[in-house]
Motif scaffolding. Sequence first.
Motif, PDB file in Angstrom:
ATOM      1  N   LEU A   1       0.032  -5.785  14.321  1.00 47.47           N
ATOM      2  CA  LEU A   1       0.914  -6.847  13.846  1.00 47.47           C
ATOM      3  C   LEU A   1       0.829  -7.012  12.336  1.00 47.47           C
ATOM      4  CD1 LEU A   1       0.363  -9.624  16.563  1.00 47.47           C
ATOM      5  CD2 LEU A   1       2.402  -8.213  16.240  1.00 47.47           C
ATOM      6  N   ALA A   2      -0.317  -6.677  11.769  1.00 49.72           N
ATOM      7  CA  ALA A   2      -0.533  -6.887  10.337  1.00 49.72           C
ATOM      8  C   ALA A   2      -0.111  -5.700   9.483  1.00 49.72           C
ATOM      9  CB  ALA A   2      -2.012  -7.195  10.083  1.00 49.72           C
ATOM     10  N   CYS A   3       0.235  -4.583  10.142  1.00 51.76           N
ATOM     11  CA  CYS A   3       0.458  -3.340   9.412  1.00 51.76           C
ATOM     12  C   CYS A   3       1.866  -2.812   9.601  1.00 51.76           C
ATOM     13  CB  CYS A   3      -0.516  -2.265   9.899  1.00 51.76           C
ATOM     14  SG  CYS A   3      -2.241  -2.730   9.791  1.00 51.76           S
ATOM     15  N   PRO A   4       2.309  -1.958   8.688  1.00 54.13           N
ATOM     16  CA  PRO A   4       3.519  -1.181   8.945  1.00 54.13           C
ATOM     17  C   PRO A   4       3.242  -0.232  10.112  1.00 54.13           C
ATOM     18  CG  PRO A   4       2.844  -1.061   6.636  1.00 54.13           C
ATOM     19  CD  PRO A   4       1.714  -1.677   7.386  1.00 54.13           C
ATOM     20  N   HIS A   5       4.236   0.525  10.520  1.00 55.70           N
ATOM     21  CA  HIS A   5       4.042   1.424  11.652  1.00 55.70           C
ATOM     22  C   HIS A   5       2.902   2.404  11.394  1.00 55.70           C
ATOM     23  CE1 HIS A   5       4.839   5.261  13.825  1.00 55.70           C
ATOM     24  NE2 HIS A   5       4.869   4.414  14.824  1.00 55.70           N
ATOM     25  N   MET A   6       2.047   2.578  12.393  1.00 60.51           N
ATOM     26  CA  MET A   6       0.937   3.521  12.273  1.00 60.51           C
ATOM     27  C   MET A   6       0.542   4.002  13.660  1.00 60.51           C
ATOM     28  SD  MET A   6      -2.294   1.076  11.391  1.00 60.51           S
ATOM     29  CE  MET A   6      -1.648   0.964   9.738  1.00 60.51           C
ATOM     30  N   TYR A   7      -0.313   5.020  13.683  1.00 58.15           N
ATOM     31  CA  TYR A   7      -0.809   5.576  14.942  1.00 58.15           C
ATOM     32  C   TYR A   7      -2.286   5.233  15.091  1.00 58.15           C
ATOM     33  CZ  TYR A   7       3.574   8.113  15.148  1.00 58.15           C
ATOM     34  OH  TYR A   7       4.916   8.428  15.215  1.00 58.15           O
ATOM     35  N   PHE A   8      -2.659   4.854  16.306  1.00 59.05           N
ATOM     36  CA  PHE A   8      -4.021   4.414  16.582  1.00 59.05           C
ATOM     37  C   PHE A   8      -4.837   5.515  17.256  1.00 59.05           C
ATOM     38  CE2 PHE A   8      -1.975   0.446  15.856  1.00 59.05           C
ATOM     39  CZ  PHE A   8      -2.961  -0.433  15.441  1.00 59.05           C
ATOM     40  N   VAL A   9      -6.117   5.556  16.931  1.00 53.07           N
ATOM     41  CA  VAL A   9      -7.071   6.372  17.668  1.00 53.07           C
ATOM     42  C   VAL A   9      -7.579   5.493  18.804  1.00 53.07           C
ATOM     43  CG1 VAL A   9      -9.252   7.624  17.606  1.00 53.07           C
ATOM     44  CG2 VAL A   9      -7.714   7.684  15.627  1.00 53.07           C
ATOM     45  N   ALA A  10      -7.397   5.975  20.042  1.00 58.63           N
ATOM     46  CA  ALA A  10      -7.703   5.150  21.218  1.00 58.63           C
ATOM     47  C   ALA A  10      -8.595   5.905  22.181  1.00 58.63           C
ATOM     48  CB  ALA A  10      -6.406   4.736  21.918  1.00 58.63           C
ATOM     49  N   SER A  11      -9.416   5.154  22.904  1.00 59.68           N
ATOM     50  CA  SER A  11     -10.260   5.750  23.942  1.00 59.68           C
ATOM     51  C   SER A  11      -9.383   6.370  25.018  1.00 59.68           C
ATOM     52  CB  SER A  11     -11.162   4.681  24.551  1.00 59.68           C
ATOM     53  OG  SER A  11     -11.874   5.195  25.633  1.00 59.68           O
ATOM     54  N   GLU A  12      -9.722   7.600  25.422  1.00 66.88           N
ATOM     55  CA  GLU A  12      -8.866   8.326  26.351  1.00 66.88           C
ATOM     56  C   GLU A  12      -8.839   7.706  27.749  1.00 66.88           C
ATOM     57  OE1 GLU A  12     -10.325  10.166  29.040  1.00 66.88           O
ATOM     58  OE2 GLU A  12     -12.205   9.279  28.389  1.00 66.88           O
TER      59      GLU A  12
ATOM     60  N   ARG B   1      -5.977  14.304  10.774  1.00 69.16           N
ATOM     61  CA  ARG B   1      -5.664  14.999   9.529  1.00 69.16           C
ATOM     62  C   ARG B   1      -4.197  15.449   9.510  1.00 69.16           C
ATOM     63  NH1 ARG B   1      -9.282  17.358   6.128  1.00 69.16           N
ATOM     64  NH2 ARG B   1     -10.878  17.351   7.759  1.00 69.16           N
ATOM     65  N   SER B   2      -3.738  15.974  10.655  1.00 64.13           N
ATOM     66  CA  SER B   2      -2.365  16.462  10.760  1.00 64.13           C
ATOM     67  C   SER B   2      -1.345  15.342  10.553  1.00 64.13           C
ATOM     68  CB  SER B   2      -2.153  17.130  12.123  1.00 64.13           C
ATOM     69  OG  SER B   2      -0.808  17.480  12.321  1.00 64.13           O
ATOM     70  N   ARG B   3      -1.605  14.192  11.149  1.00 64.85           N
ATOM     71  CA  ARG B   3      -0.637  13.094  11.030  1.00 64.85           C
ATOM     72  C   ARG B   3      -0.657  12.479   9.637  1.00 64.85           C
ATOM     73  NH1 ARG B   3      -0.060  10.066  16.908  1.00 64.85           N
ATOM     74  NH2 ARG B   3      -0.352  11.935  18.184  1.00 64.85           N
ATOM     75  N   LEU B   4      -1.828  12.394   9.031  1.00 66.75           N
ATOM     76  CA  LEU B   4      -1.893  11.905   7.658  1.00 66.75           C
ATOM     77  C   LEU B   4      -1.129  12.834   6.711  1.00 66.75           C
ATOM     78  CD1 LEU B   4      -5.638  10.794   7.444  1.00 66.75           C
ATOM     79  CD2 LEU B   4      -3.653   9.279   7.227  1.00 66.75           C
ATOM     80  N   LYS B   5      -1.292  14.126   6.922  1.00 67.69           N
ATOM     81  CA  LYS B   5      -0.594  15.119   6.097  1.00 67.69           C
ATOM     82  C   LYS B   5       0.914  14.988   6.233  1.00 67.69           C
ATOM     83  CE  LYS B   5      -0.701  20.053   4.996  1.00 67.69           C
ATOM     84  NZ  LYS B   5      -1.276  21.383   5.367  1.00 67.69           N
ATOM     85  N   ALA B   6       1.362  14.571   7.433  1.00 67.31           N
ATOM     86  CA  ALA B   6       2.795  14.387   7.675  1.00 67.31           C
ATOM     87  C   ALA B   6       3.306  13.048   7.139  1.00 67.31           C
ATOM     88  CB  ALA B   6       3.081  14.501   9.167  1.00 67.31           C
ATOM     89  N   GLY B   7       2.418  12.251   6.554  1.00 64.54           N
ATOM     90  CA  GLY B   7       2.829  10.990   5.944  1.00 64.54           C
ATOM     91  C   GLY B   7       2.684   9.767   6.817  1.00 64.54           C
ATOM     92  N   HIS B   8       2.013   9.906   7.970  1.00 61.12           N
ATOM     93  CA  HIS B   8       1.839   8.774   8.883  1.00 61.12           C
ATOM     94  C   HIS B   8       0.494   8.090   8.628  1.00 61.12           C
ATOM     95  CE1 HIS B   8       5.243  10.524  10.834  1.00 61.12           C
ATOM     96  NE2 HIS B   8       4.570  11.579  11.264  1.00 61.12           N
TER      97      HIS B   8
ATOM     98  N   VAL C   1       0.860  -1.186   0.000  1.00 58.85           N
ATOM     99  CA  VAL C   1       0.000   0.000   0.000  1.00 58.85           C
ATOM    100  C   VAL C   1       0.893   1.232   0.000  1.00 58.85           C
ATOM    101  CG1 VAL C   1      -1.785   1.284   1.227  1.00 58.85           C
ATOM    102  CG2 VAL C   1      -1.810  -1.221   1.257  1.00 58.85           C
ATOM    103  N   GLU C   2       0.756   2.069  -1.004  1.00 53.76           N
ATOM    104  CA  GLU C   2       1.596   3.247  -1.121  1.00 53.76           C
ATOM    105  C   GLU C   2       1.005   4.427  -0.366  1.00 53.76           C
ATOM    106  OE1 GLU C   2       2.346   4.139  -5.179  1.00 53.76           O
ATOM    107  OE2 GLU C   2       3.272   2.196  -5.625  1.00 53.76           O
ATOM    108  N   GLY C   3       1.905   5.204   0.230  1.00 50.32           N
ATOM    109  CA  GLY C   3       1.495   6.429   0.906  1.00 50.32           C
ATOM    110  C   GLY C   3       0.781   6.156   2.213  1.00 50.32           C
ATOM    111  N   PRO C   4       0.422   7.222   2.931  1.00 45.34           N
ATOM    112  CA  PRO C   4      -0.304   7.039   4.195  1.00 45.34           C
ATOM    113  C   PRO C   4      -1.674   6.417   3.954  1.00 45.34           C
ATOM    114  CG  PRO C   4      -0.317   9.345   3.560  1.00 45.34           C
ATOM    115  CD  PRO C   4       0.617   8.653   2.617  1.00 45.34           C
ATOM    116  N   MET C   5      -2.094   5.597   4.872  1.00 44.51           N
ATOM    117  CA  MET C   5      -3.390   4.930   4.735  1.00 44.51           C
ATOM    118  C   MET C   5      -4.181   5.041   6.025  1.00 44.51           C
ATOM    119  SD  MET C   5      -2.150   0.936   4.852  1.00 44.51           S
ATOM    120  CE  MET C   5      -0.870   0.402   6.000  1.00 44.51           C
ATOM    121  N   ILE C   6      -5.482   4.880   5.881  1.00 42.78           N
ATOM    122  CA  ILE C   6      -6.375   4.782   7.030  1.00 42.78           C
ATOM    123  C   ILE C   6      -6.856   3.340   7.095  1.00 42.78           C
ATOM    124  CG2 ILE C   6      -8.531   5.548   8.074  1.00 42.78           C
ATOM    125  CD1 ILE C   6      -8.266   8.141   6.543  1.00 42.78           C
TER     126      ILE C   6
END
Length: 419
Positions: A61-72, A107-114, A40-45
């Motif tokens: 485990l199934a993905c390259p490095h990414m950031y998660f949205v988590a319950s606070e 949006r900010s992290r996707l724009k930064a390529g994450h 998968v090329e580029g940042p993904m959701i």
Amino acid sequence: MALTEKQVRRHKWVVRIAKPIFRLYMKLAFNYRFEPIKDVEGPMIVVANHNCDLDPVMVGLACPHMYFVASEHIFRKPMIAWLLERFLAPIARRKGSVDASTVMEIRSRLKAGHSIAIFPEGNRSLDGRTGLIHPTTGKLIKAFGATLVTYHLEGGFLTTPRWGFGIRKGRMTGRCVGVYPKEELKKMKPEEILELVRKDLYEDPYITQAKEKIRFRSKAPARGLETALYLCPHCKSIGTLYSTKREIICTCGYRAEFDEYGYFEAASEEVVFHTYTEWYLWQQEEIAKLYAAYRDRKSVGQSDAQQAGEFSLDEFCVFPNNEVCLYEVGDDERSRPVMGGMLKVSTEGLSIVSVGGEKREFAFKEIPEISLCGRNKMAFICDGGYYEIKTHKLFNSRLIIRLYELINEKNAAPLPENQ
């Protein structure tokens, strides 16, 4: 706040070191098998269904490095919050609220390529099936302008049922259902994207069990069922159910054994429901009928005394022991105790009364949403404050949330079986 290059390098290093450890743990503890996301090329959701507390690990485990949205609420303990923020930097989202800052951070992290991973149900399943996905999901995914990946997790409900205690080892799987490039998403309407996500993520554990009959081994498969099931199918009494290691029992004498395949079997007489989902949806509808009759009765001025034996909501108590603790969550995401007391529910809202007579009231009309955290903790916003109500481990909070939905006329209709 934008992440620095140093922070991102640290996060990627931690994930790289942790993956082999968690891969082994998930295999041994959950019998987890997964299909990796590749090419998968580029940042993904990445969007995935949610039925287990460790779903983020399984998707990770199934993905390259990414950031998660988590319950606070996972940030409440200072040491855990520090570790998460320093080494993983998840994006916090409050349950019981709609937080625009979460969308801005994504949006900010996707724009930064994450890349970003989201569980669009916003909560673990209550009835076993994939829950309602917010109608704005399609619109947000389209606006983010990144490749969409849908990832389907299976087996989580019977491995760690939300009402249960401990892990029931059977089988869990993860697979990539679809990869949708941003160019393709641009041509789609938000409603089409929403429907696509709902279709790809939909999971019903009993459809799988009917085909494969997987055993989920446990010494106490029924323990905790009364935190989810509150209405007896035999006598239709509320709050009279309790569990043993293998049975759920009503004070009227009705008994049903919950086996290691996730089915109810007759223990004292003919079993009424064979699956947890059937029982859960039935009680939700029965409470709706009882509340409708109650509302109609009130509209013509009849009192509960005039309708002996029927459903009464005024100062309604879920169980004889309704002792709870009220907490307020500050801007620093720390949870601080406010008071303890007896919880009561009326048509107007919630009230907590302490032994000394102190009383706190929360009007339903001032609460935009009540969410369930974990097994039975309730979280909500009221009059600008963010609160949590913590209860005994076997308390049933779901009936209160169901009543809130009915009183506030929230859309809580069951999902169609063929979604």
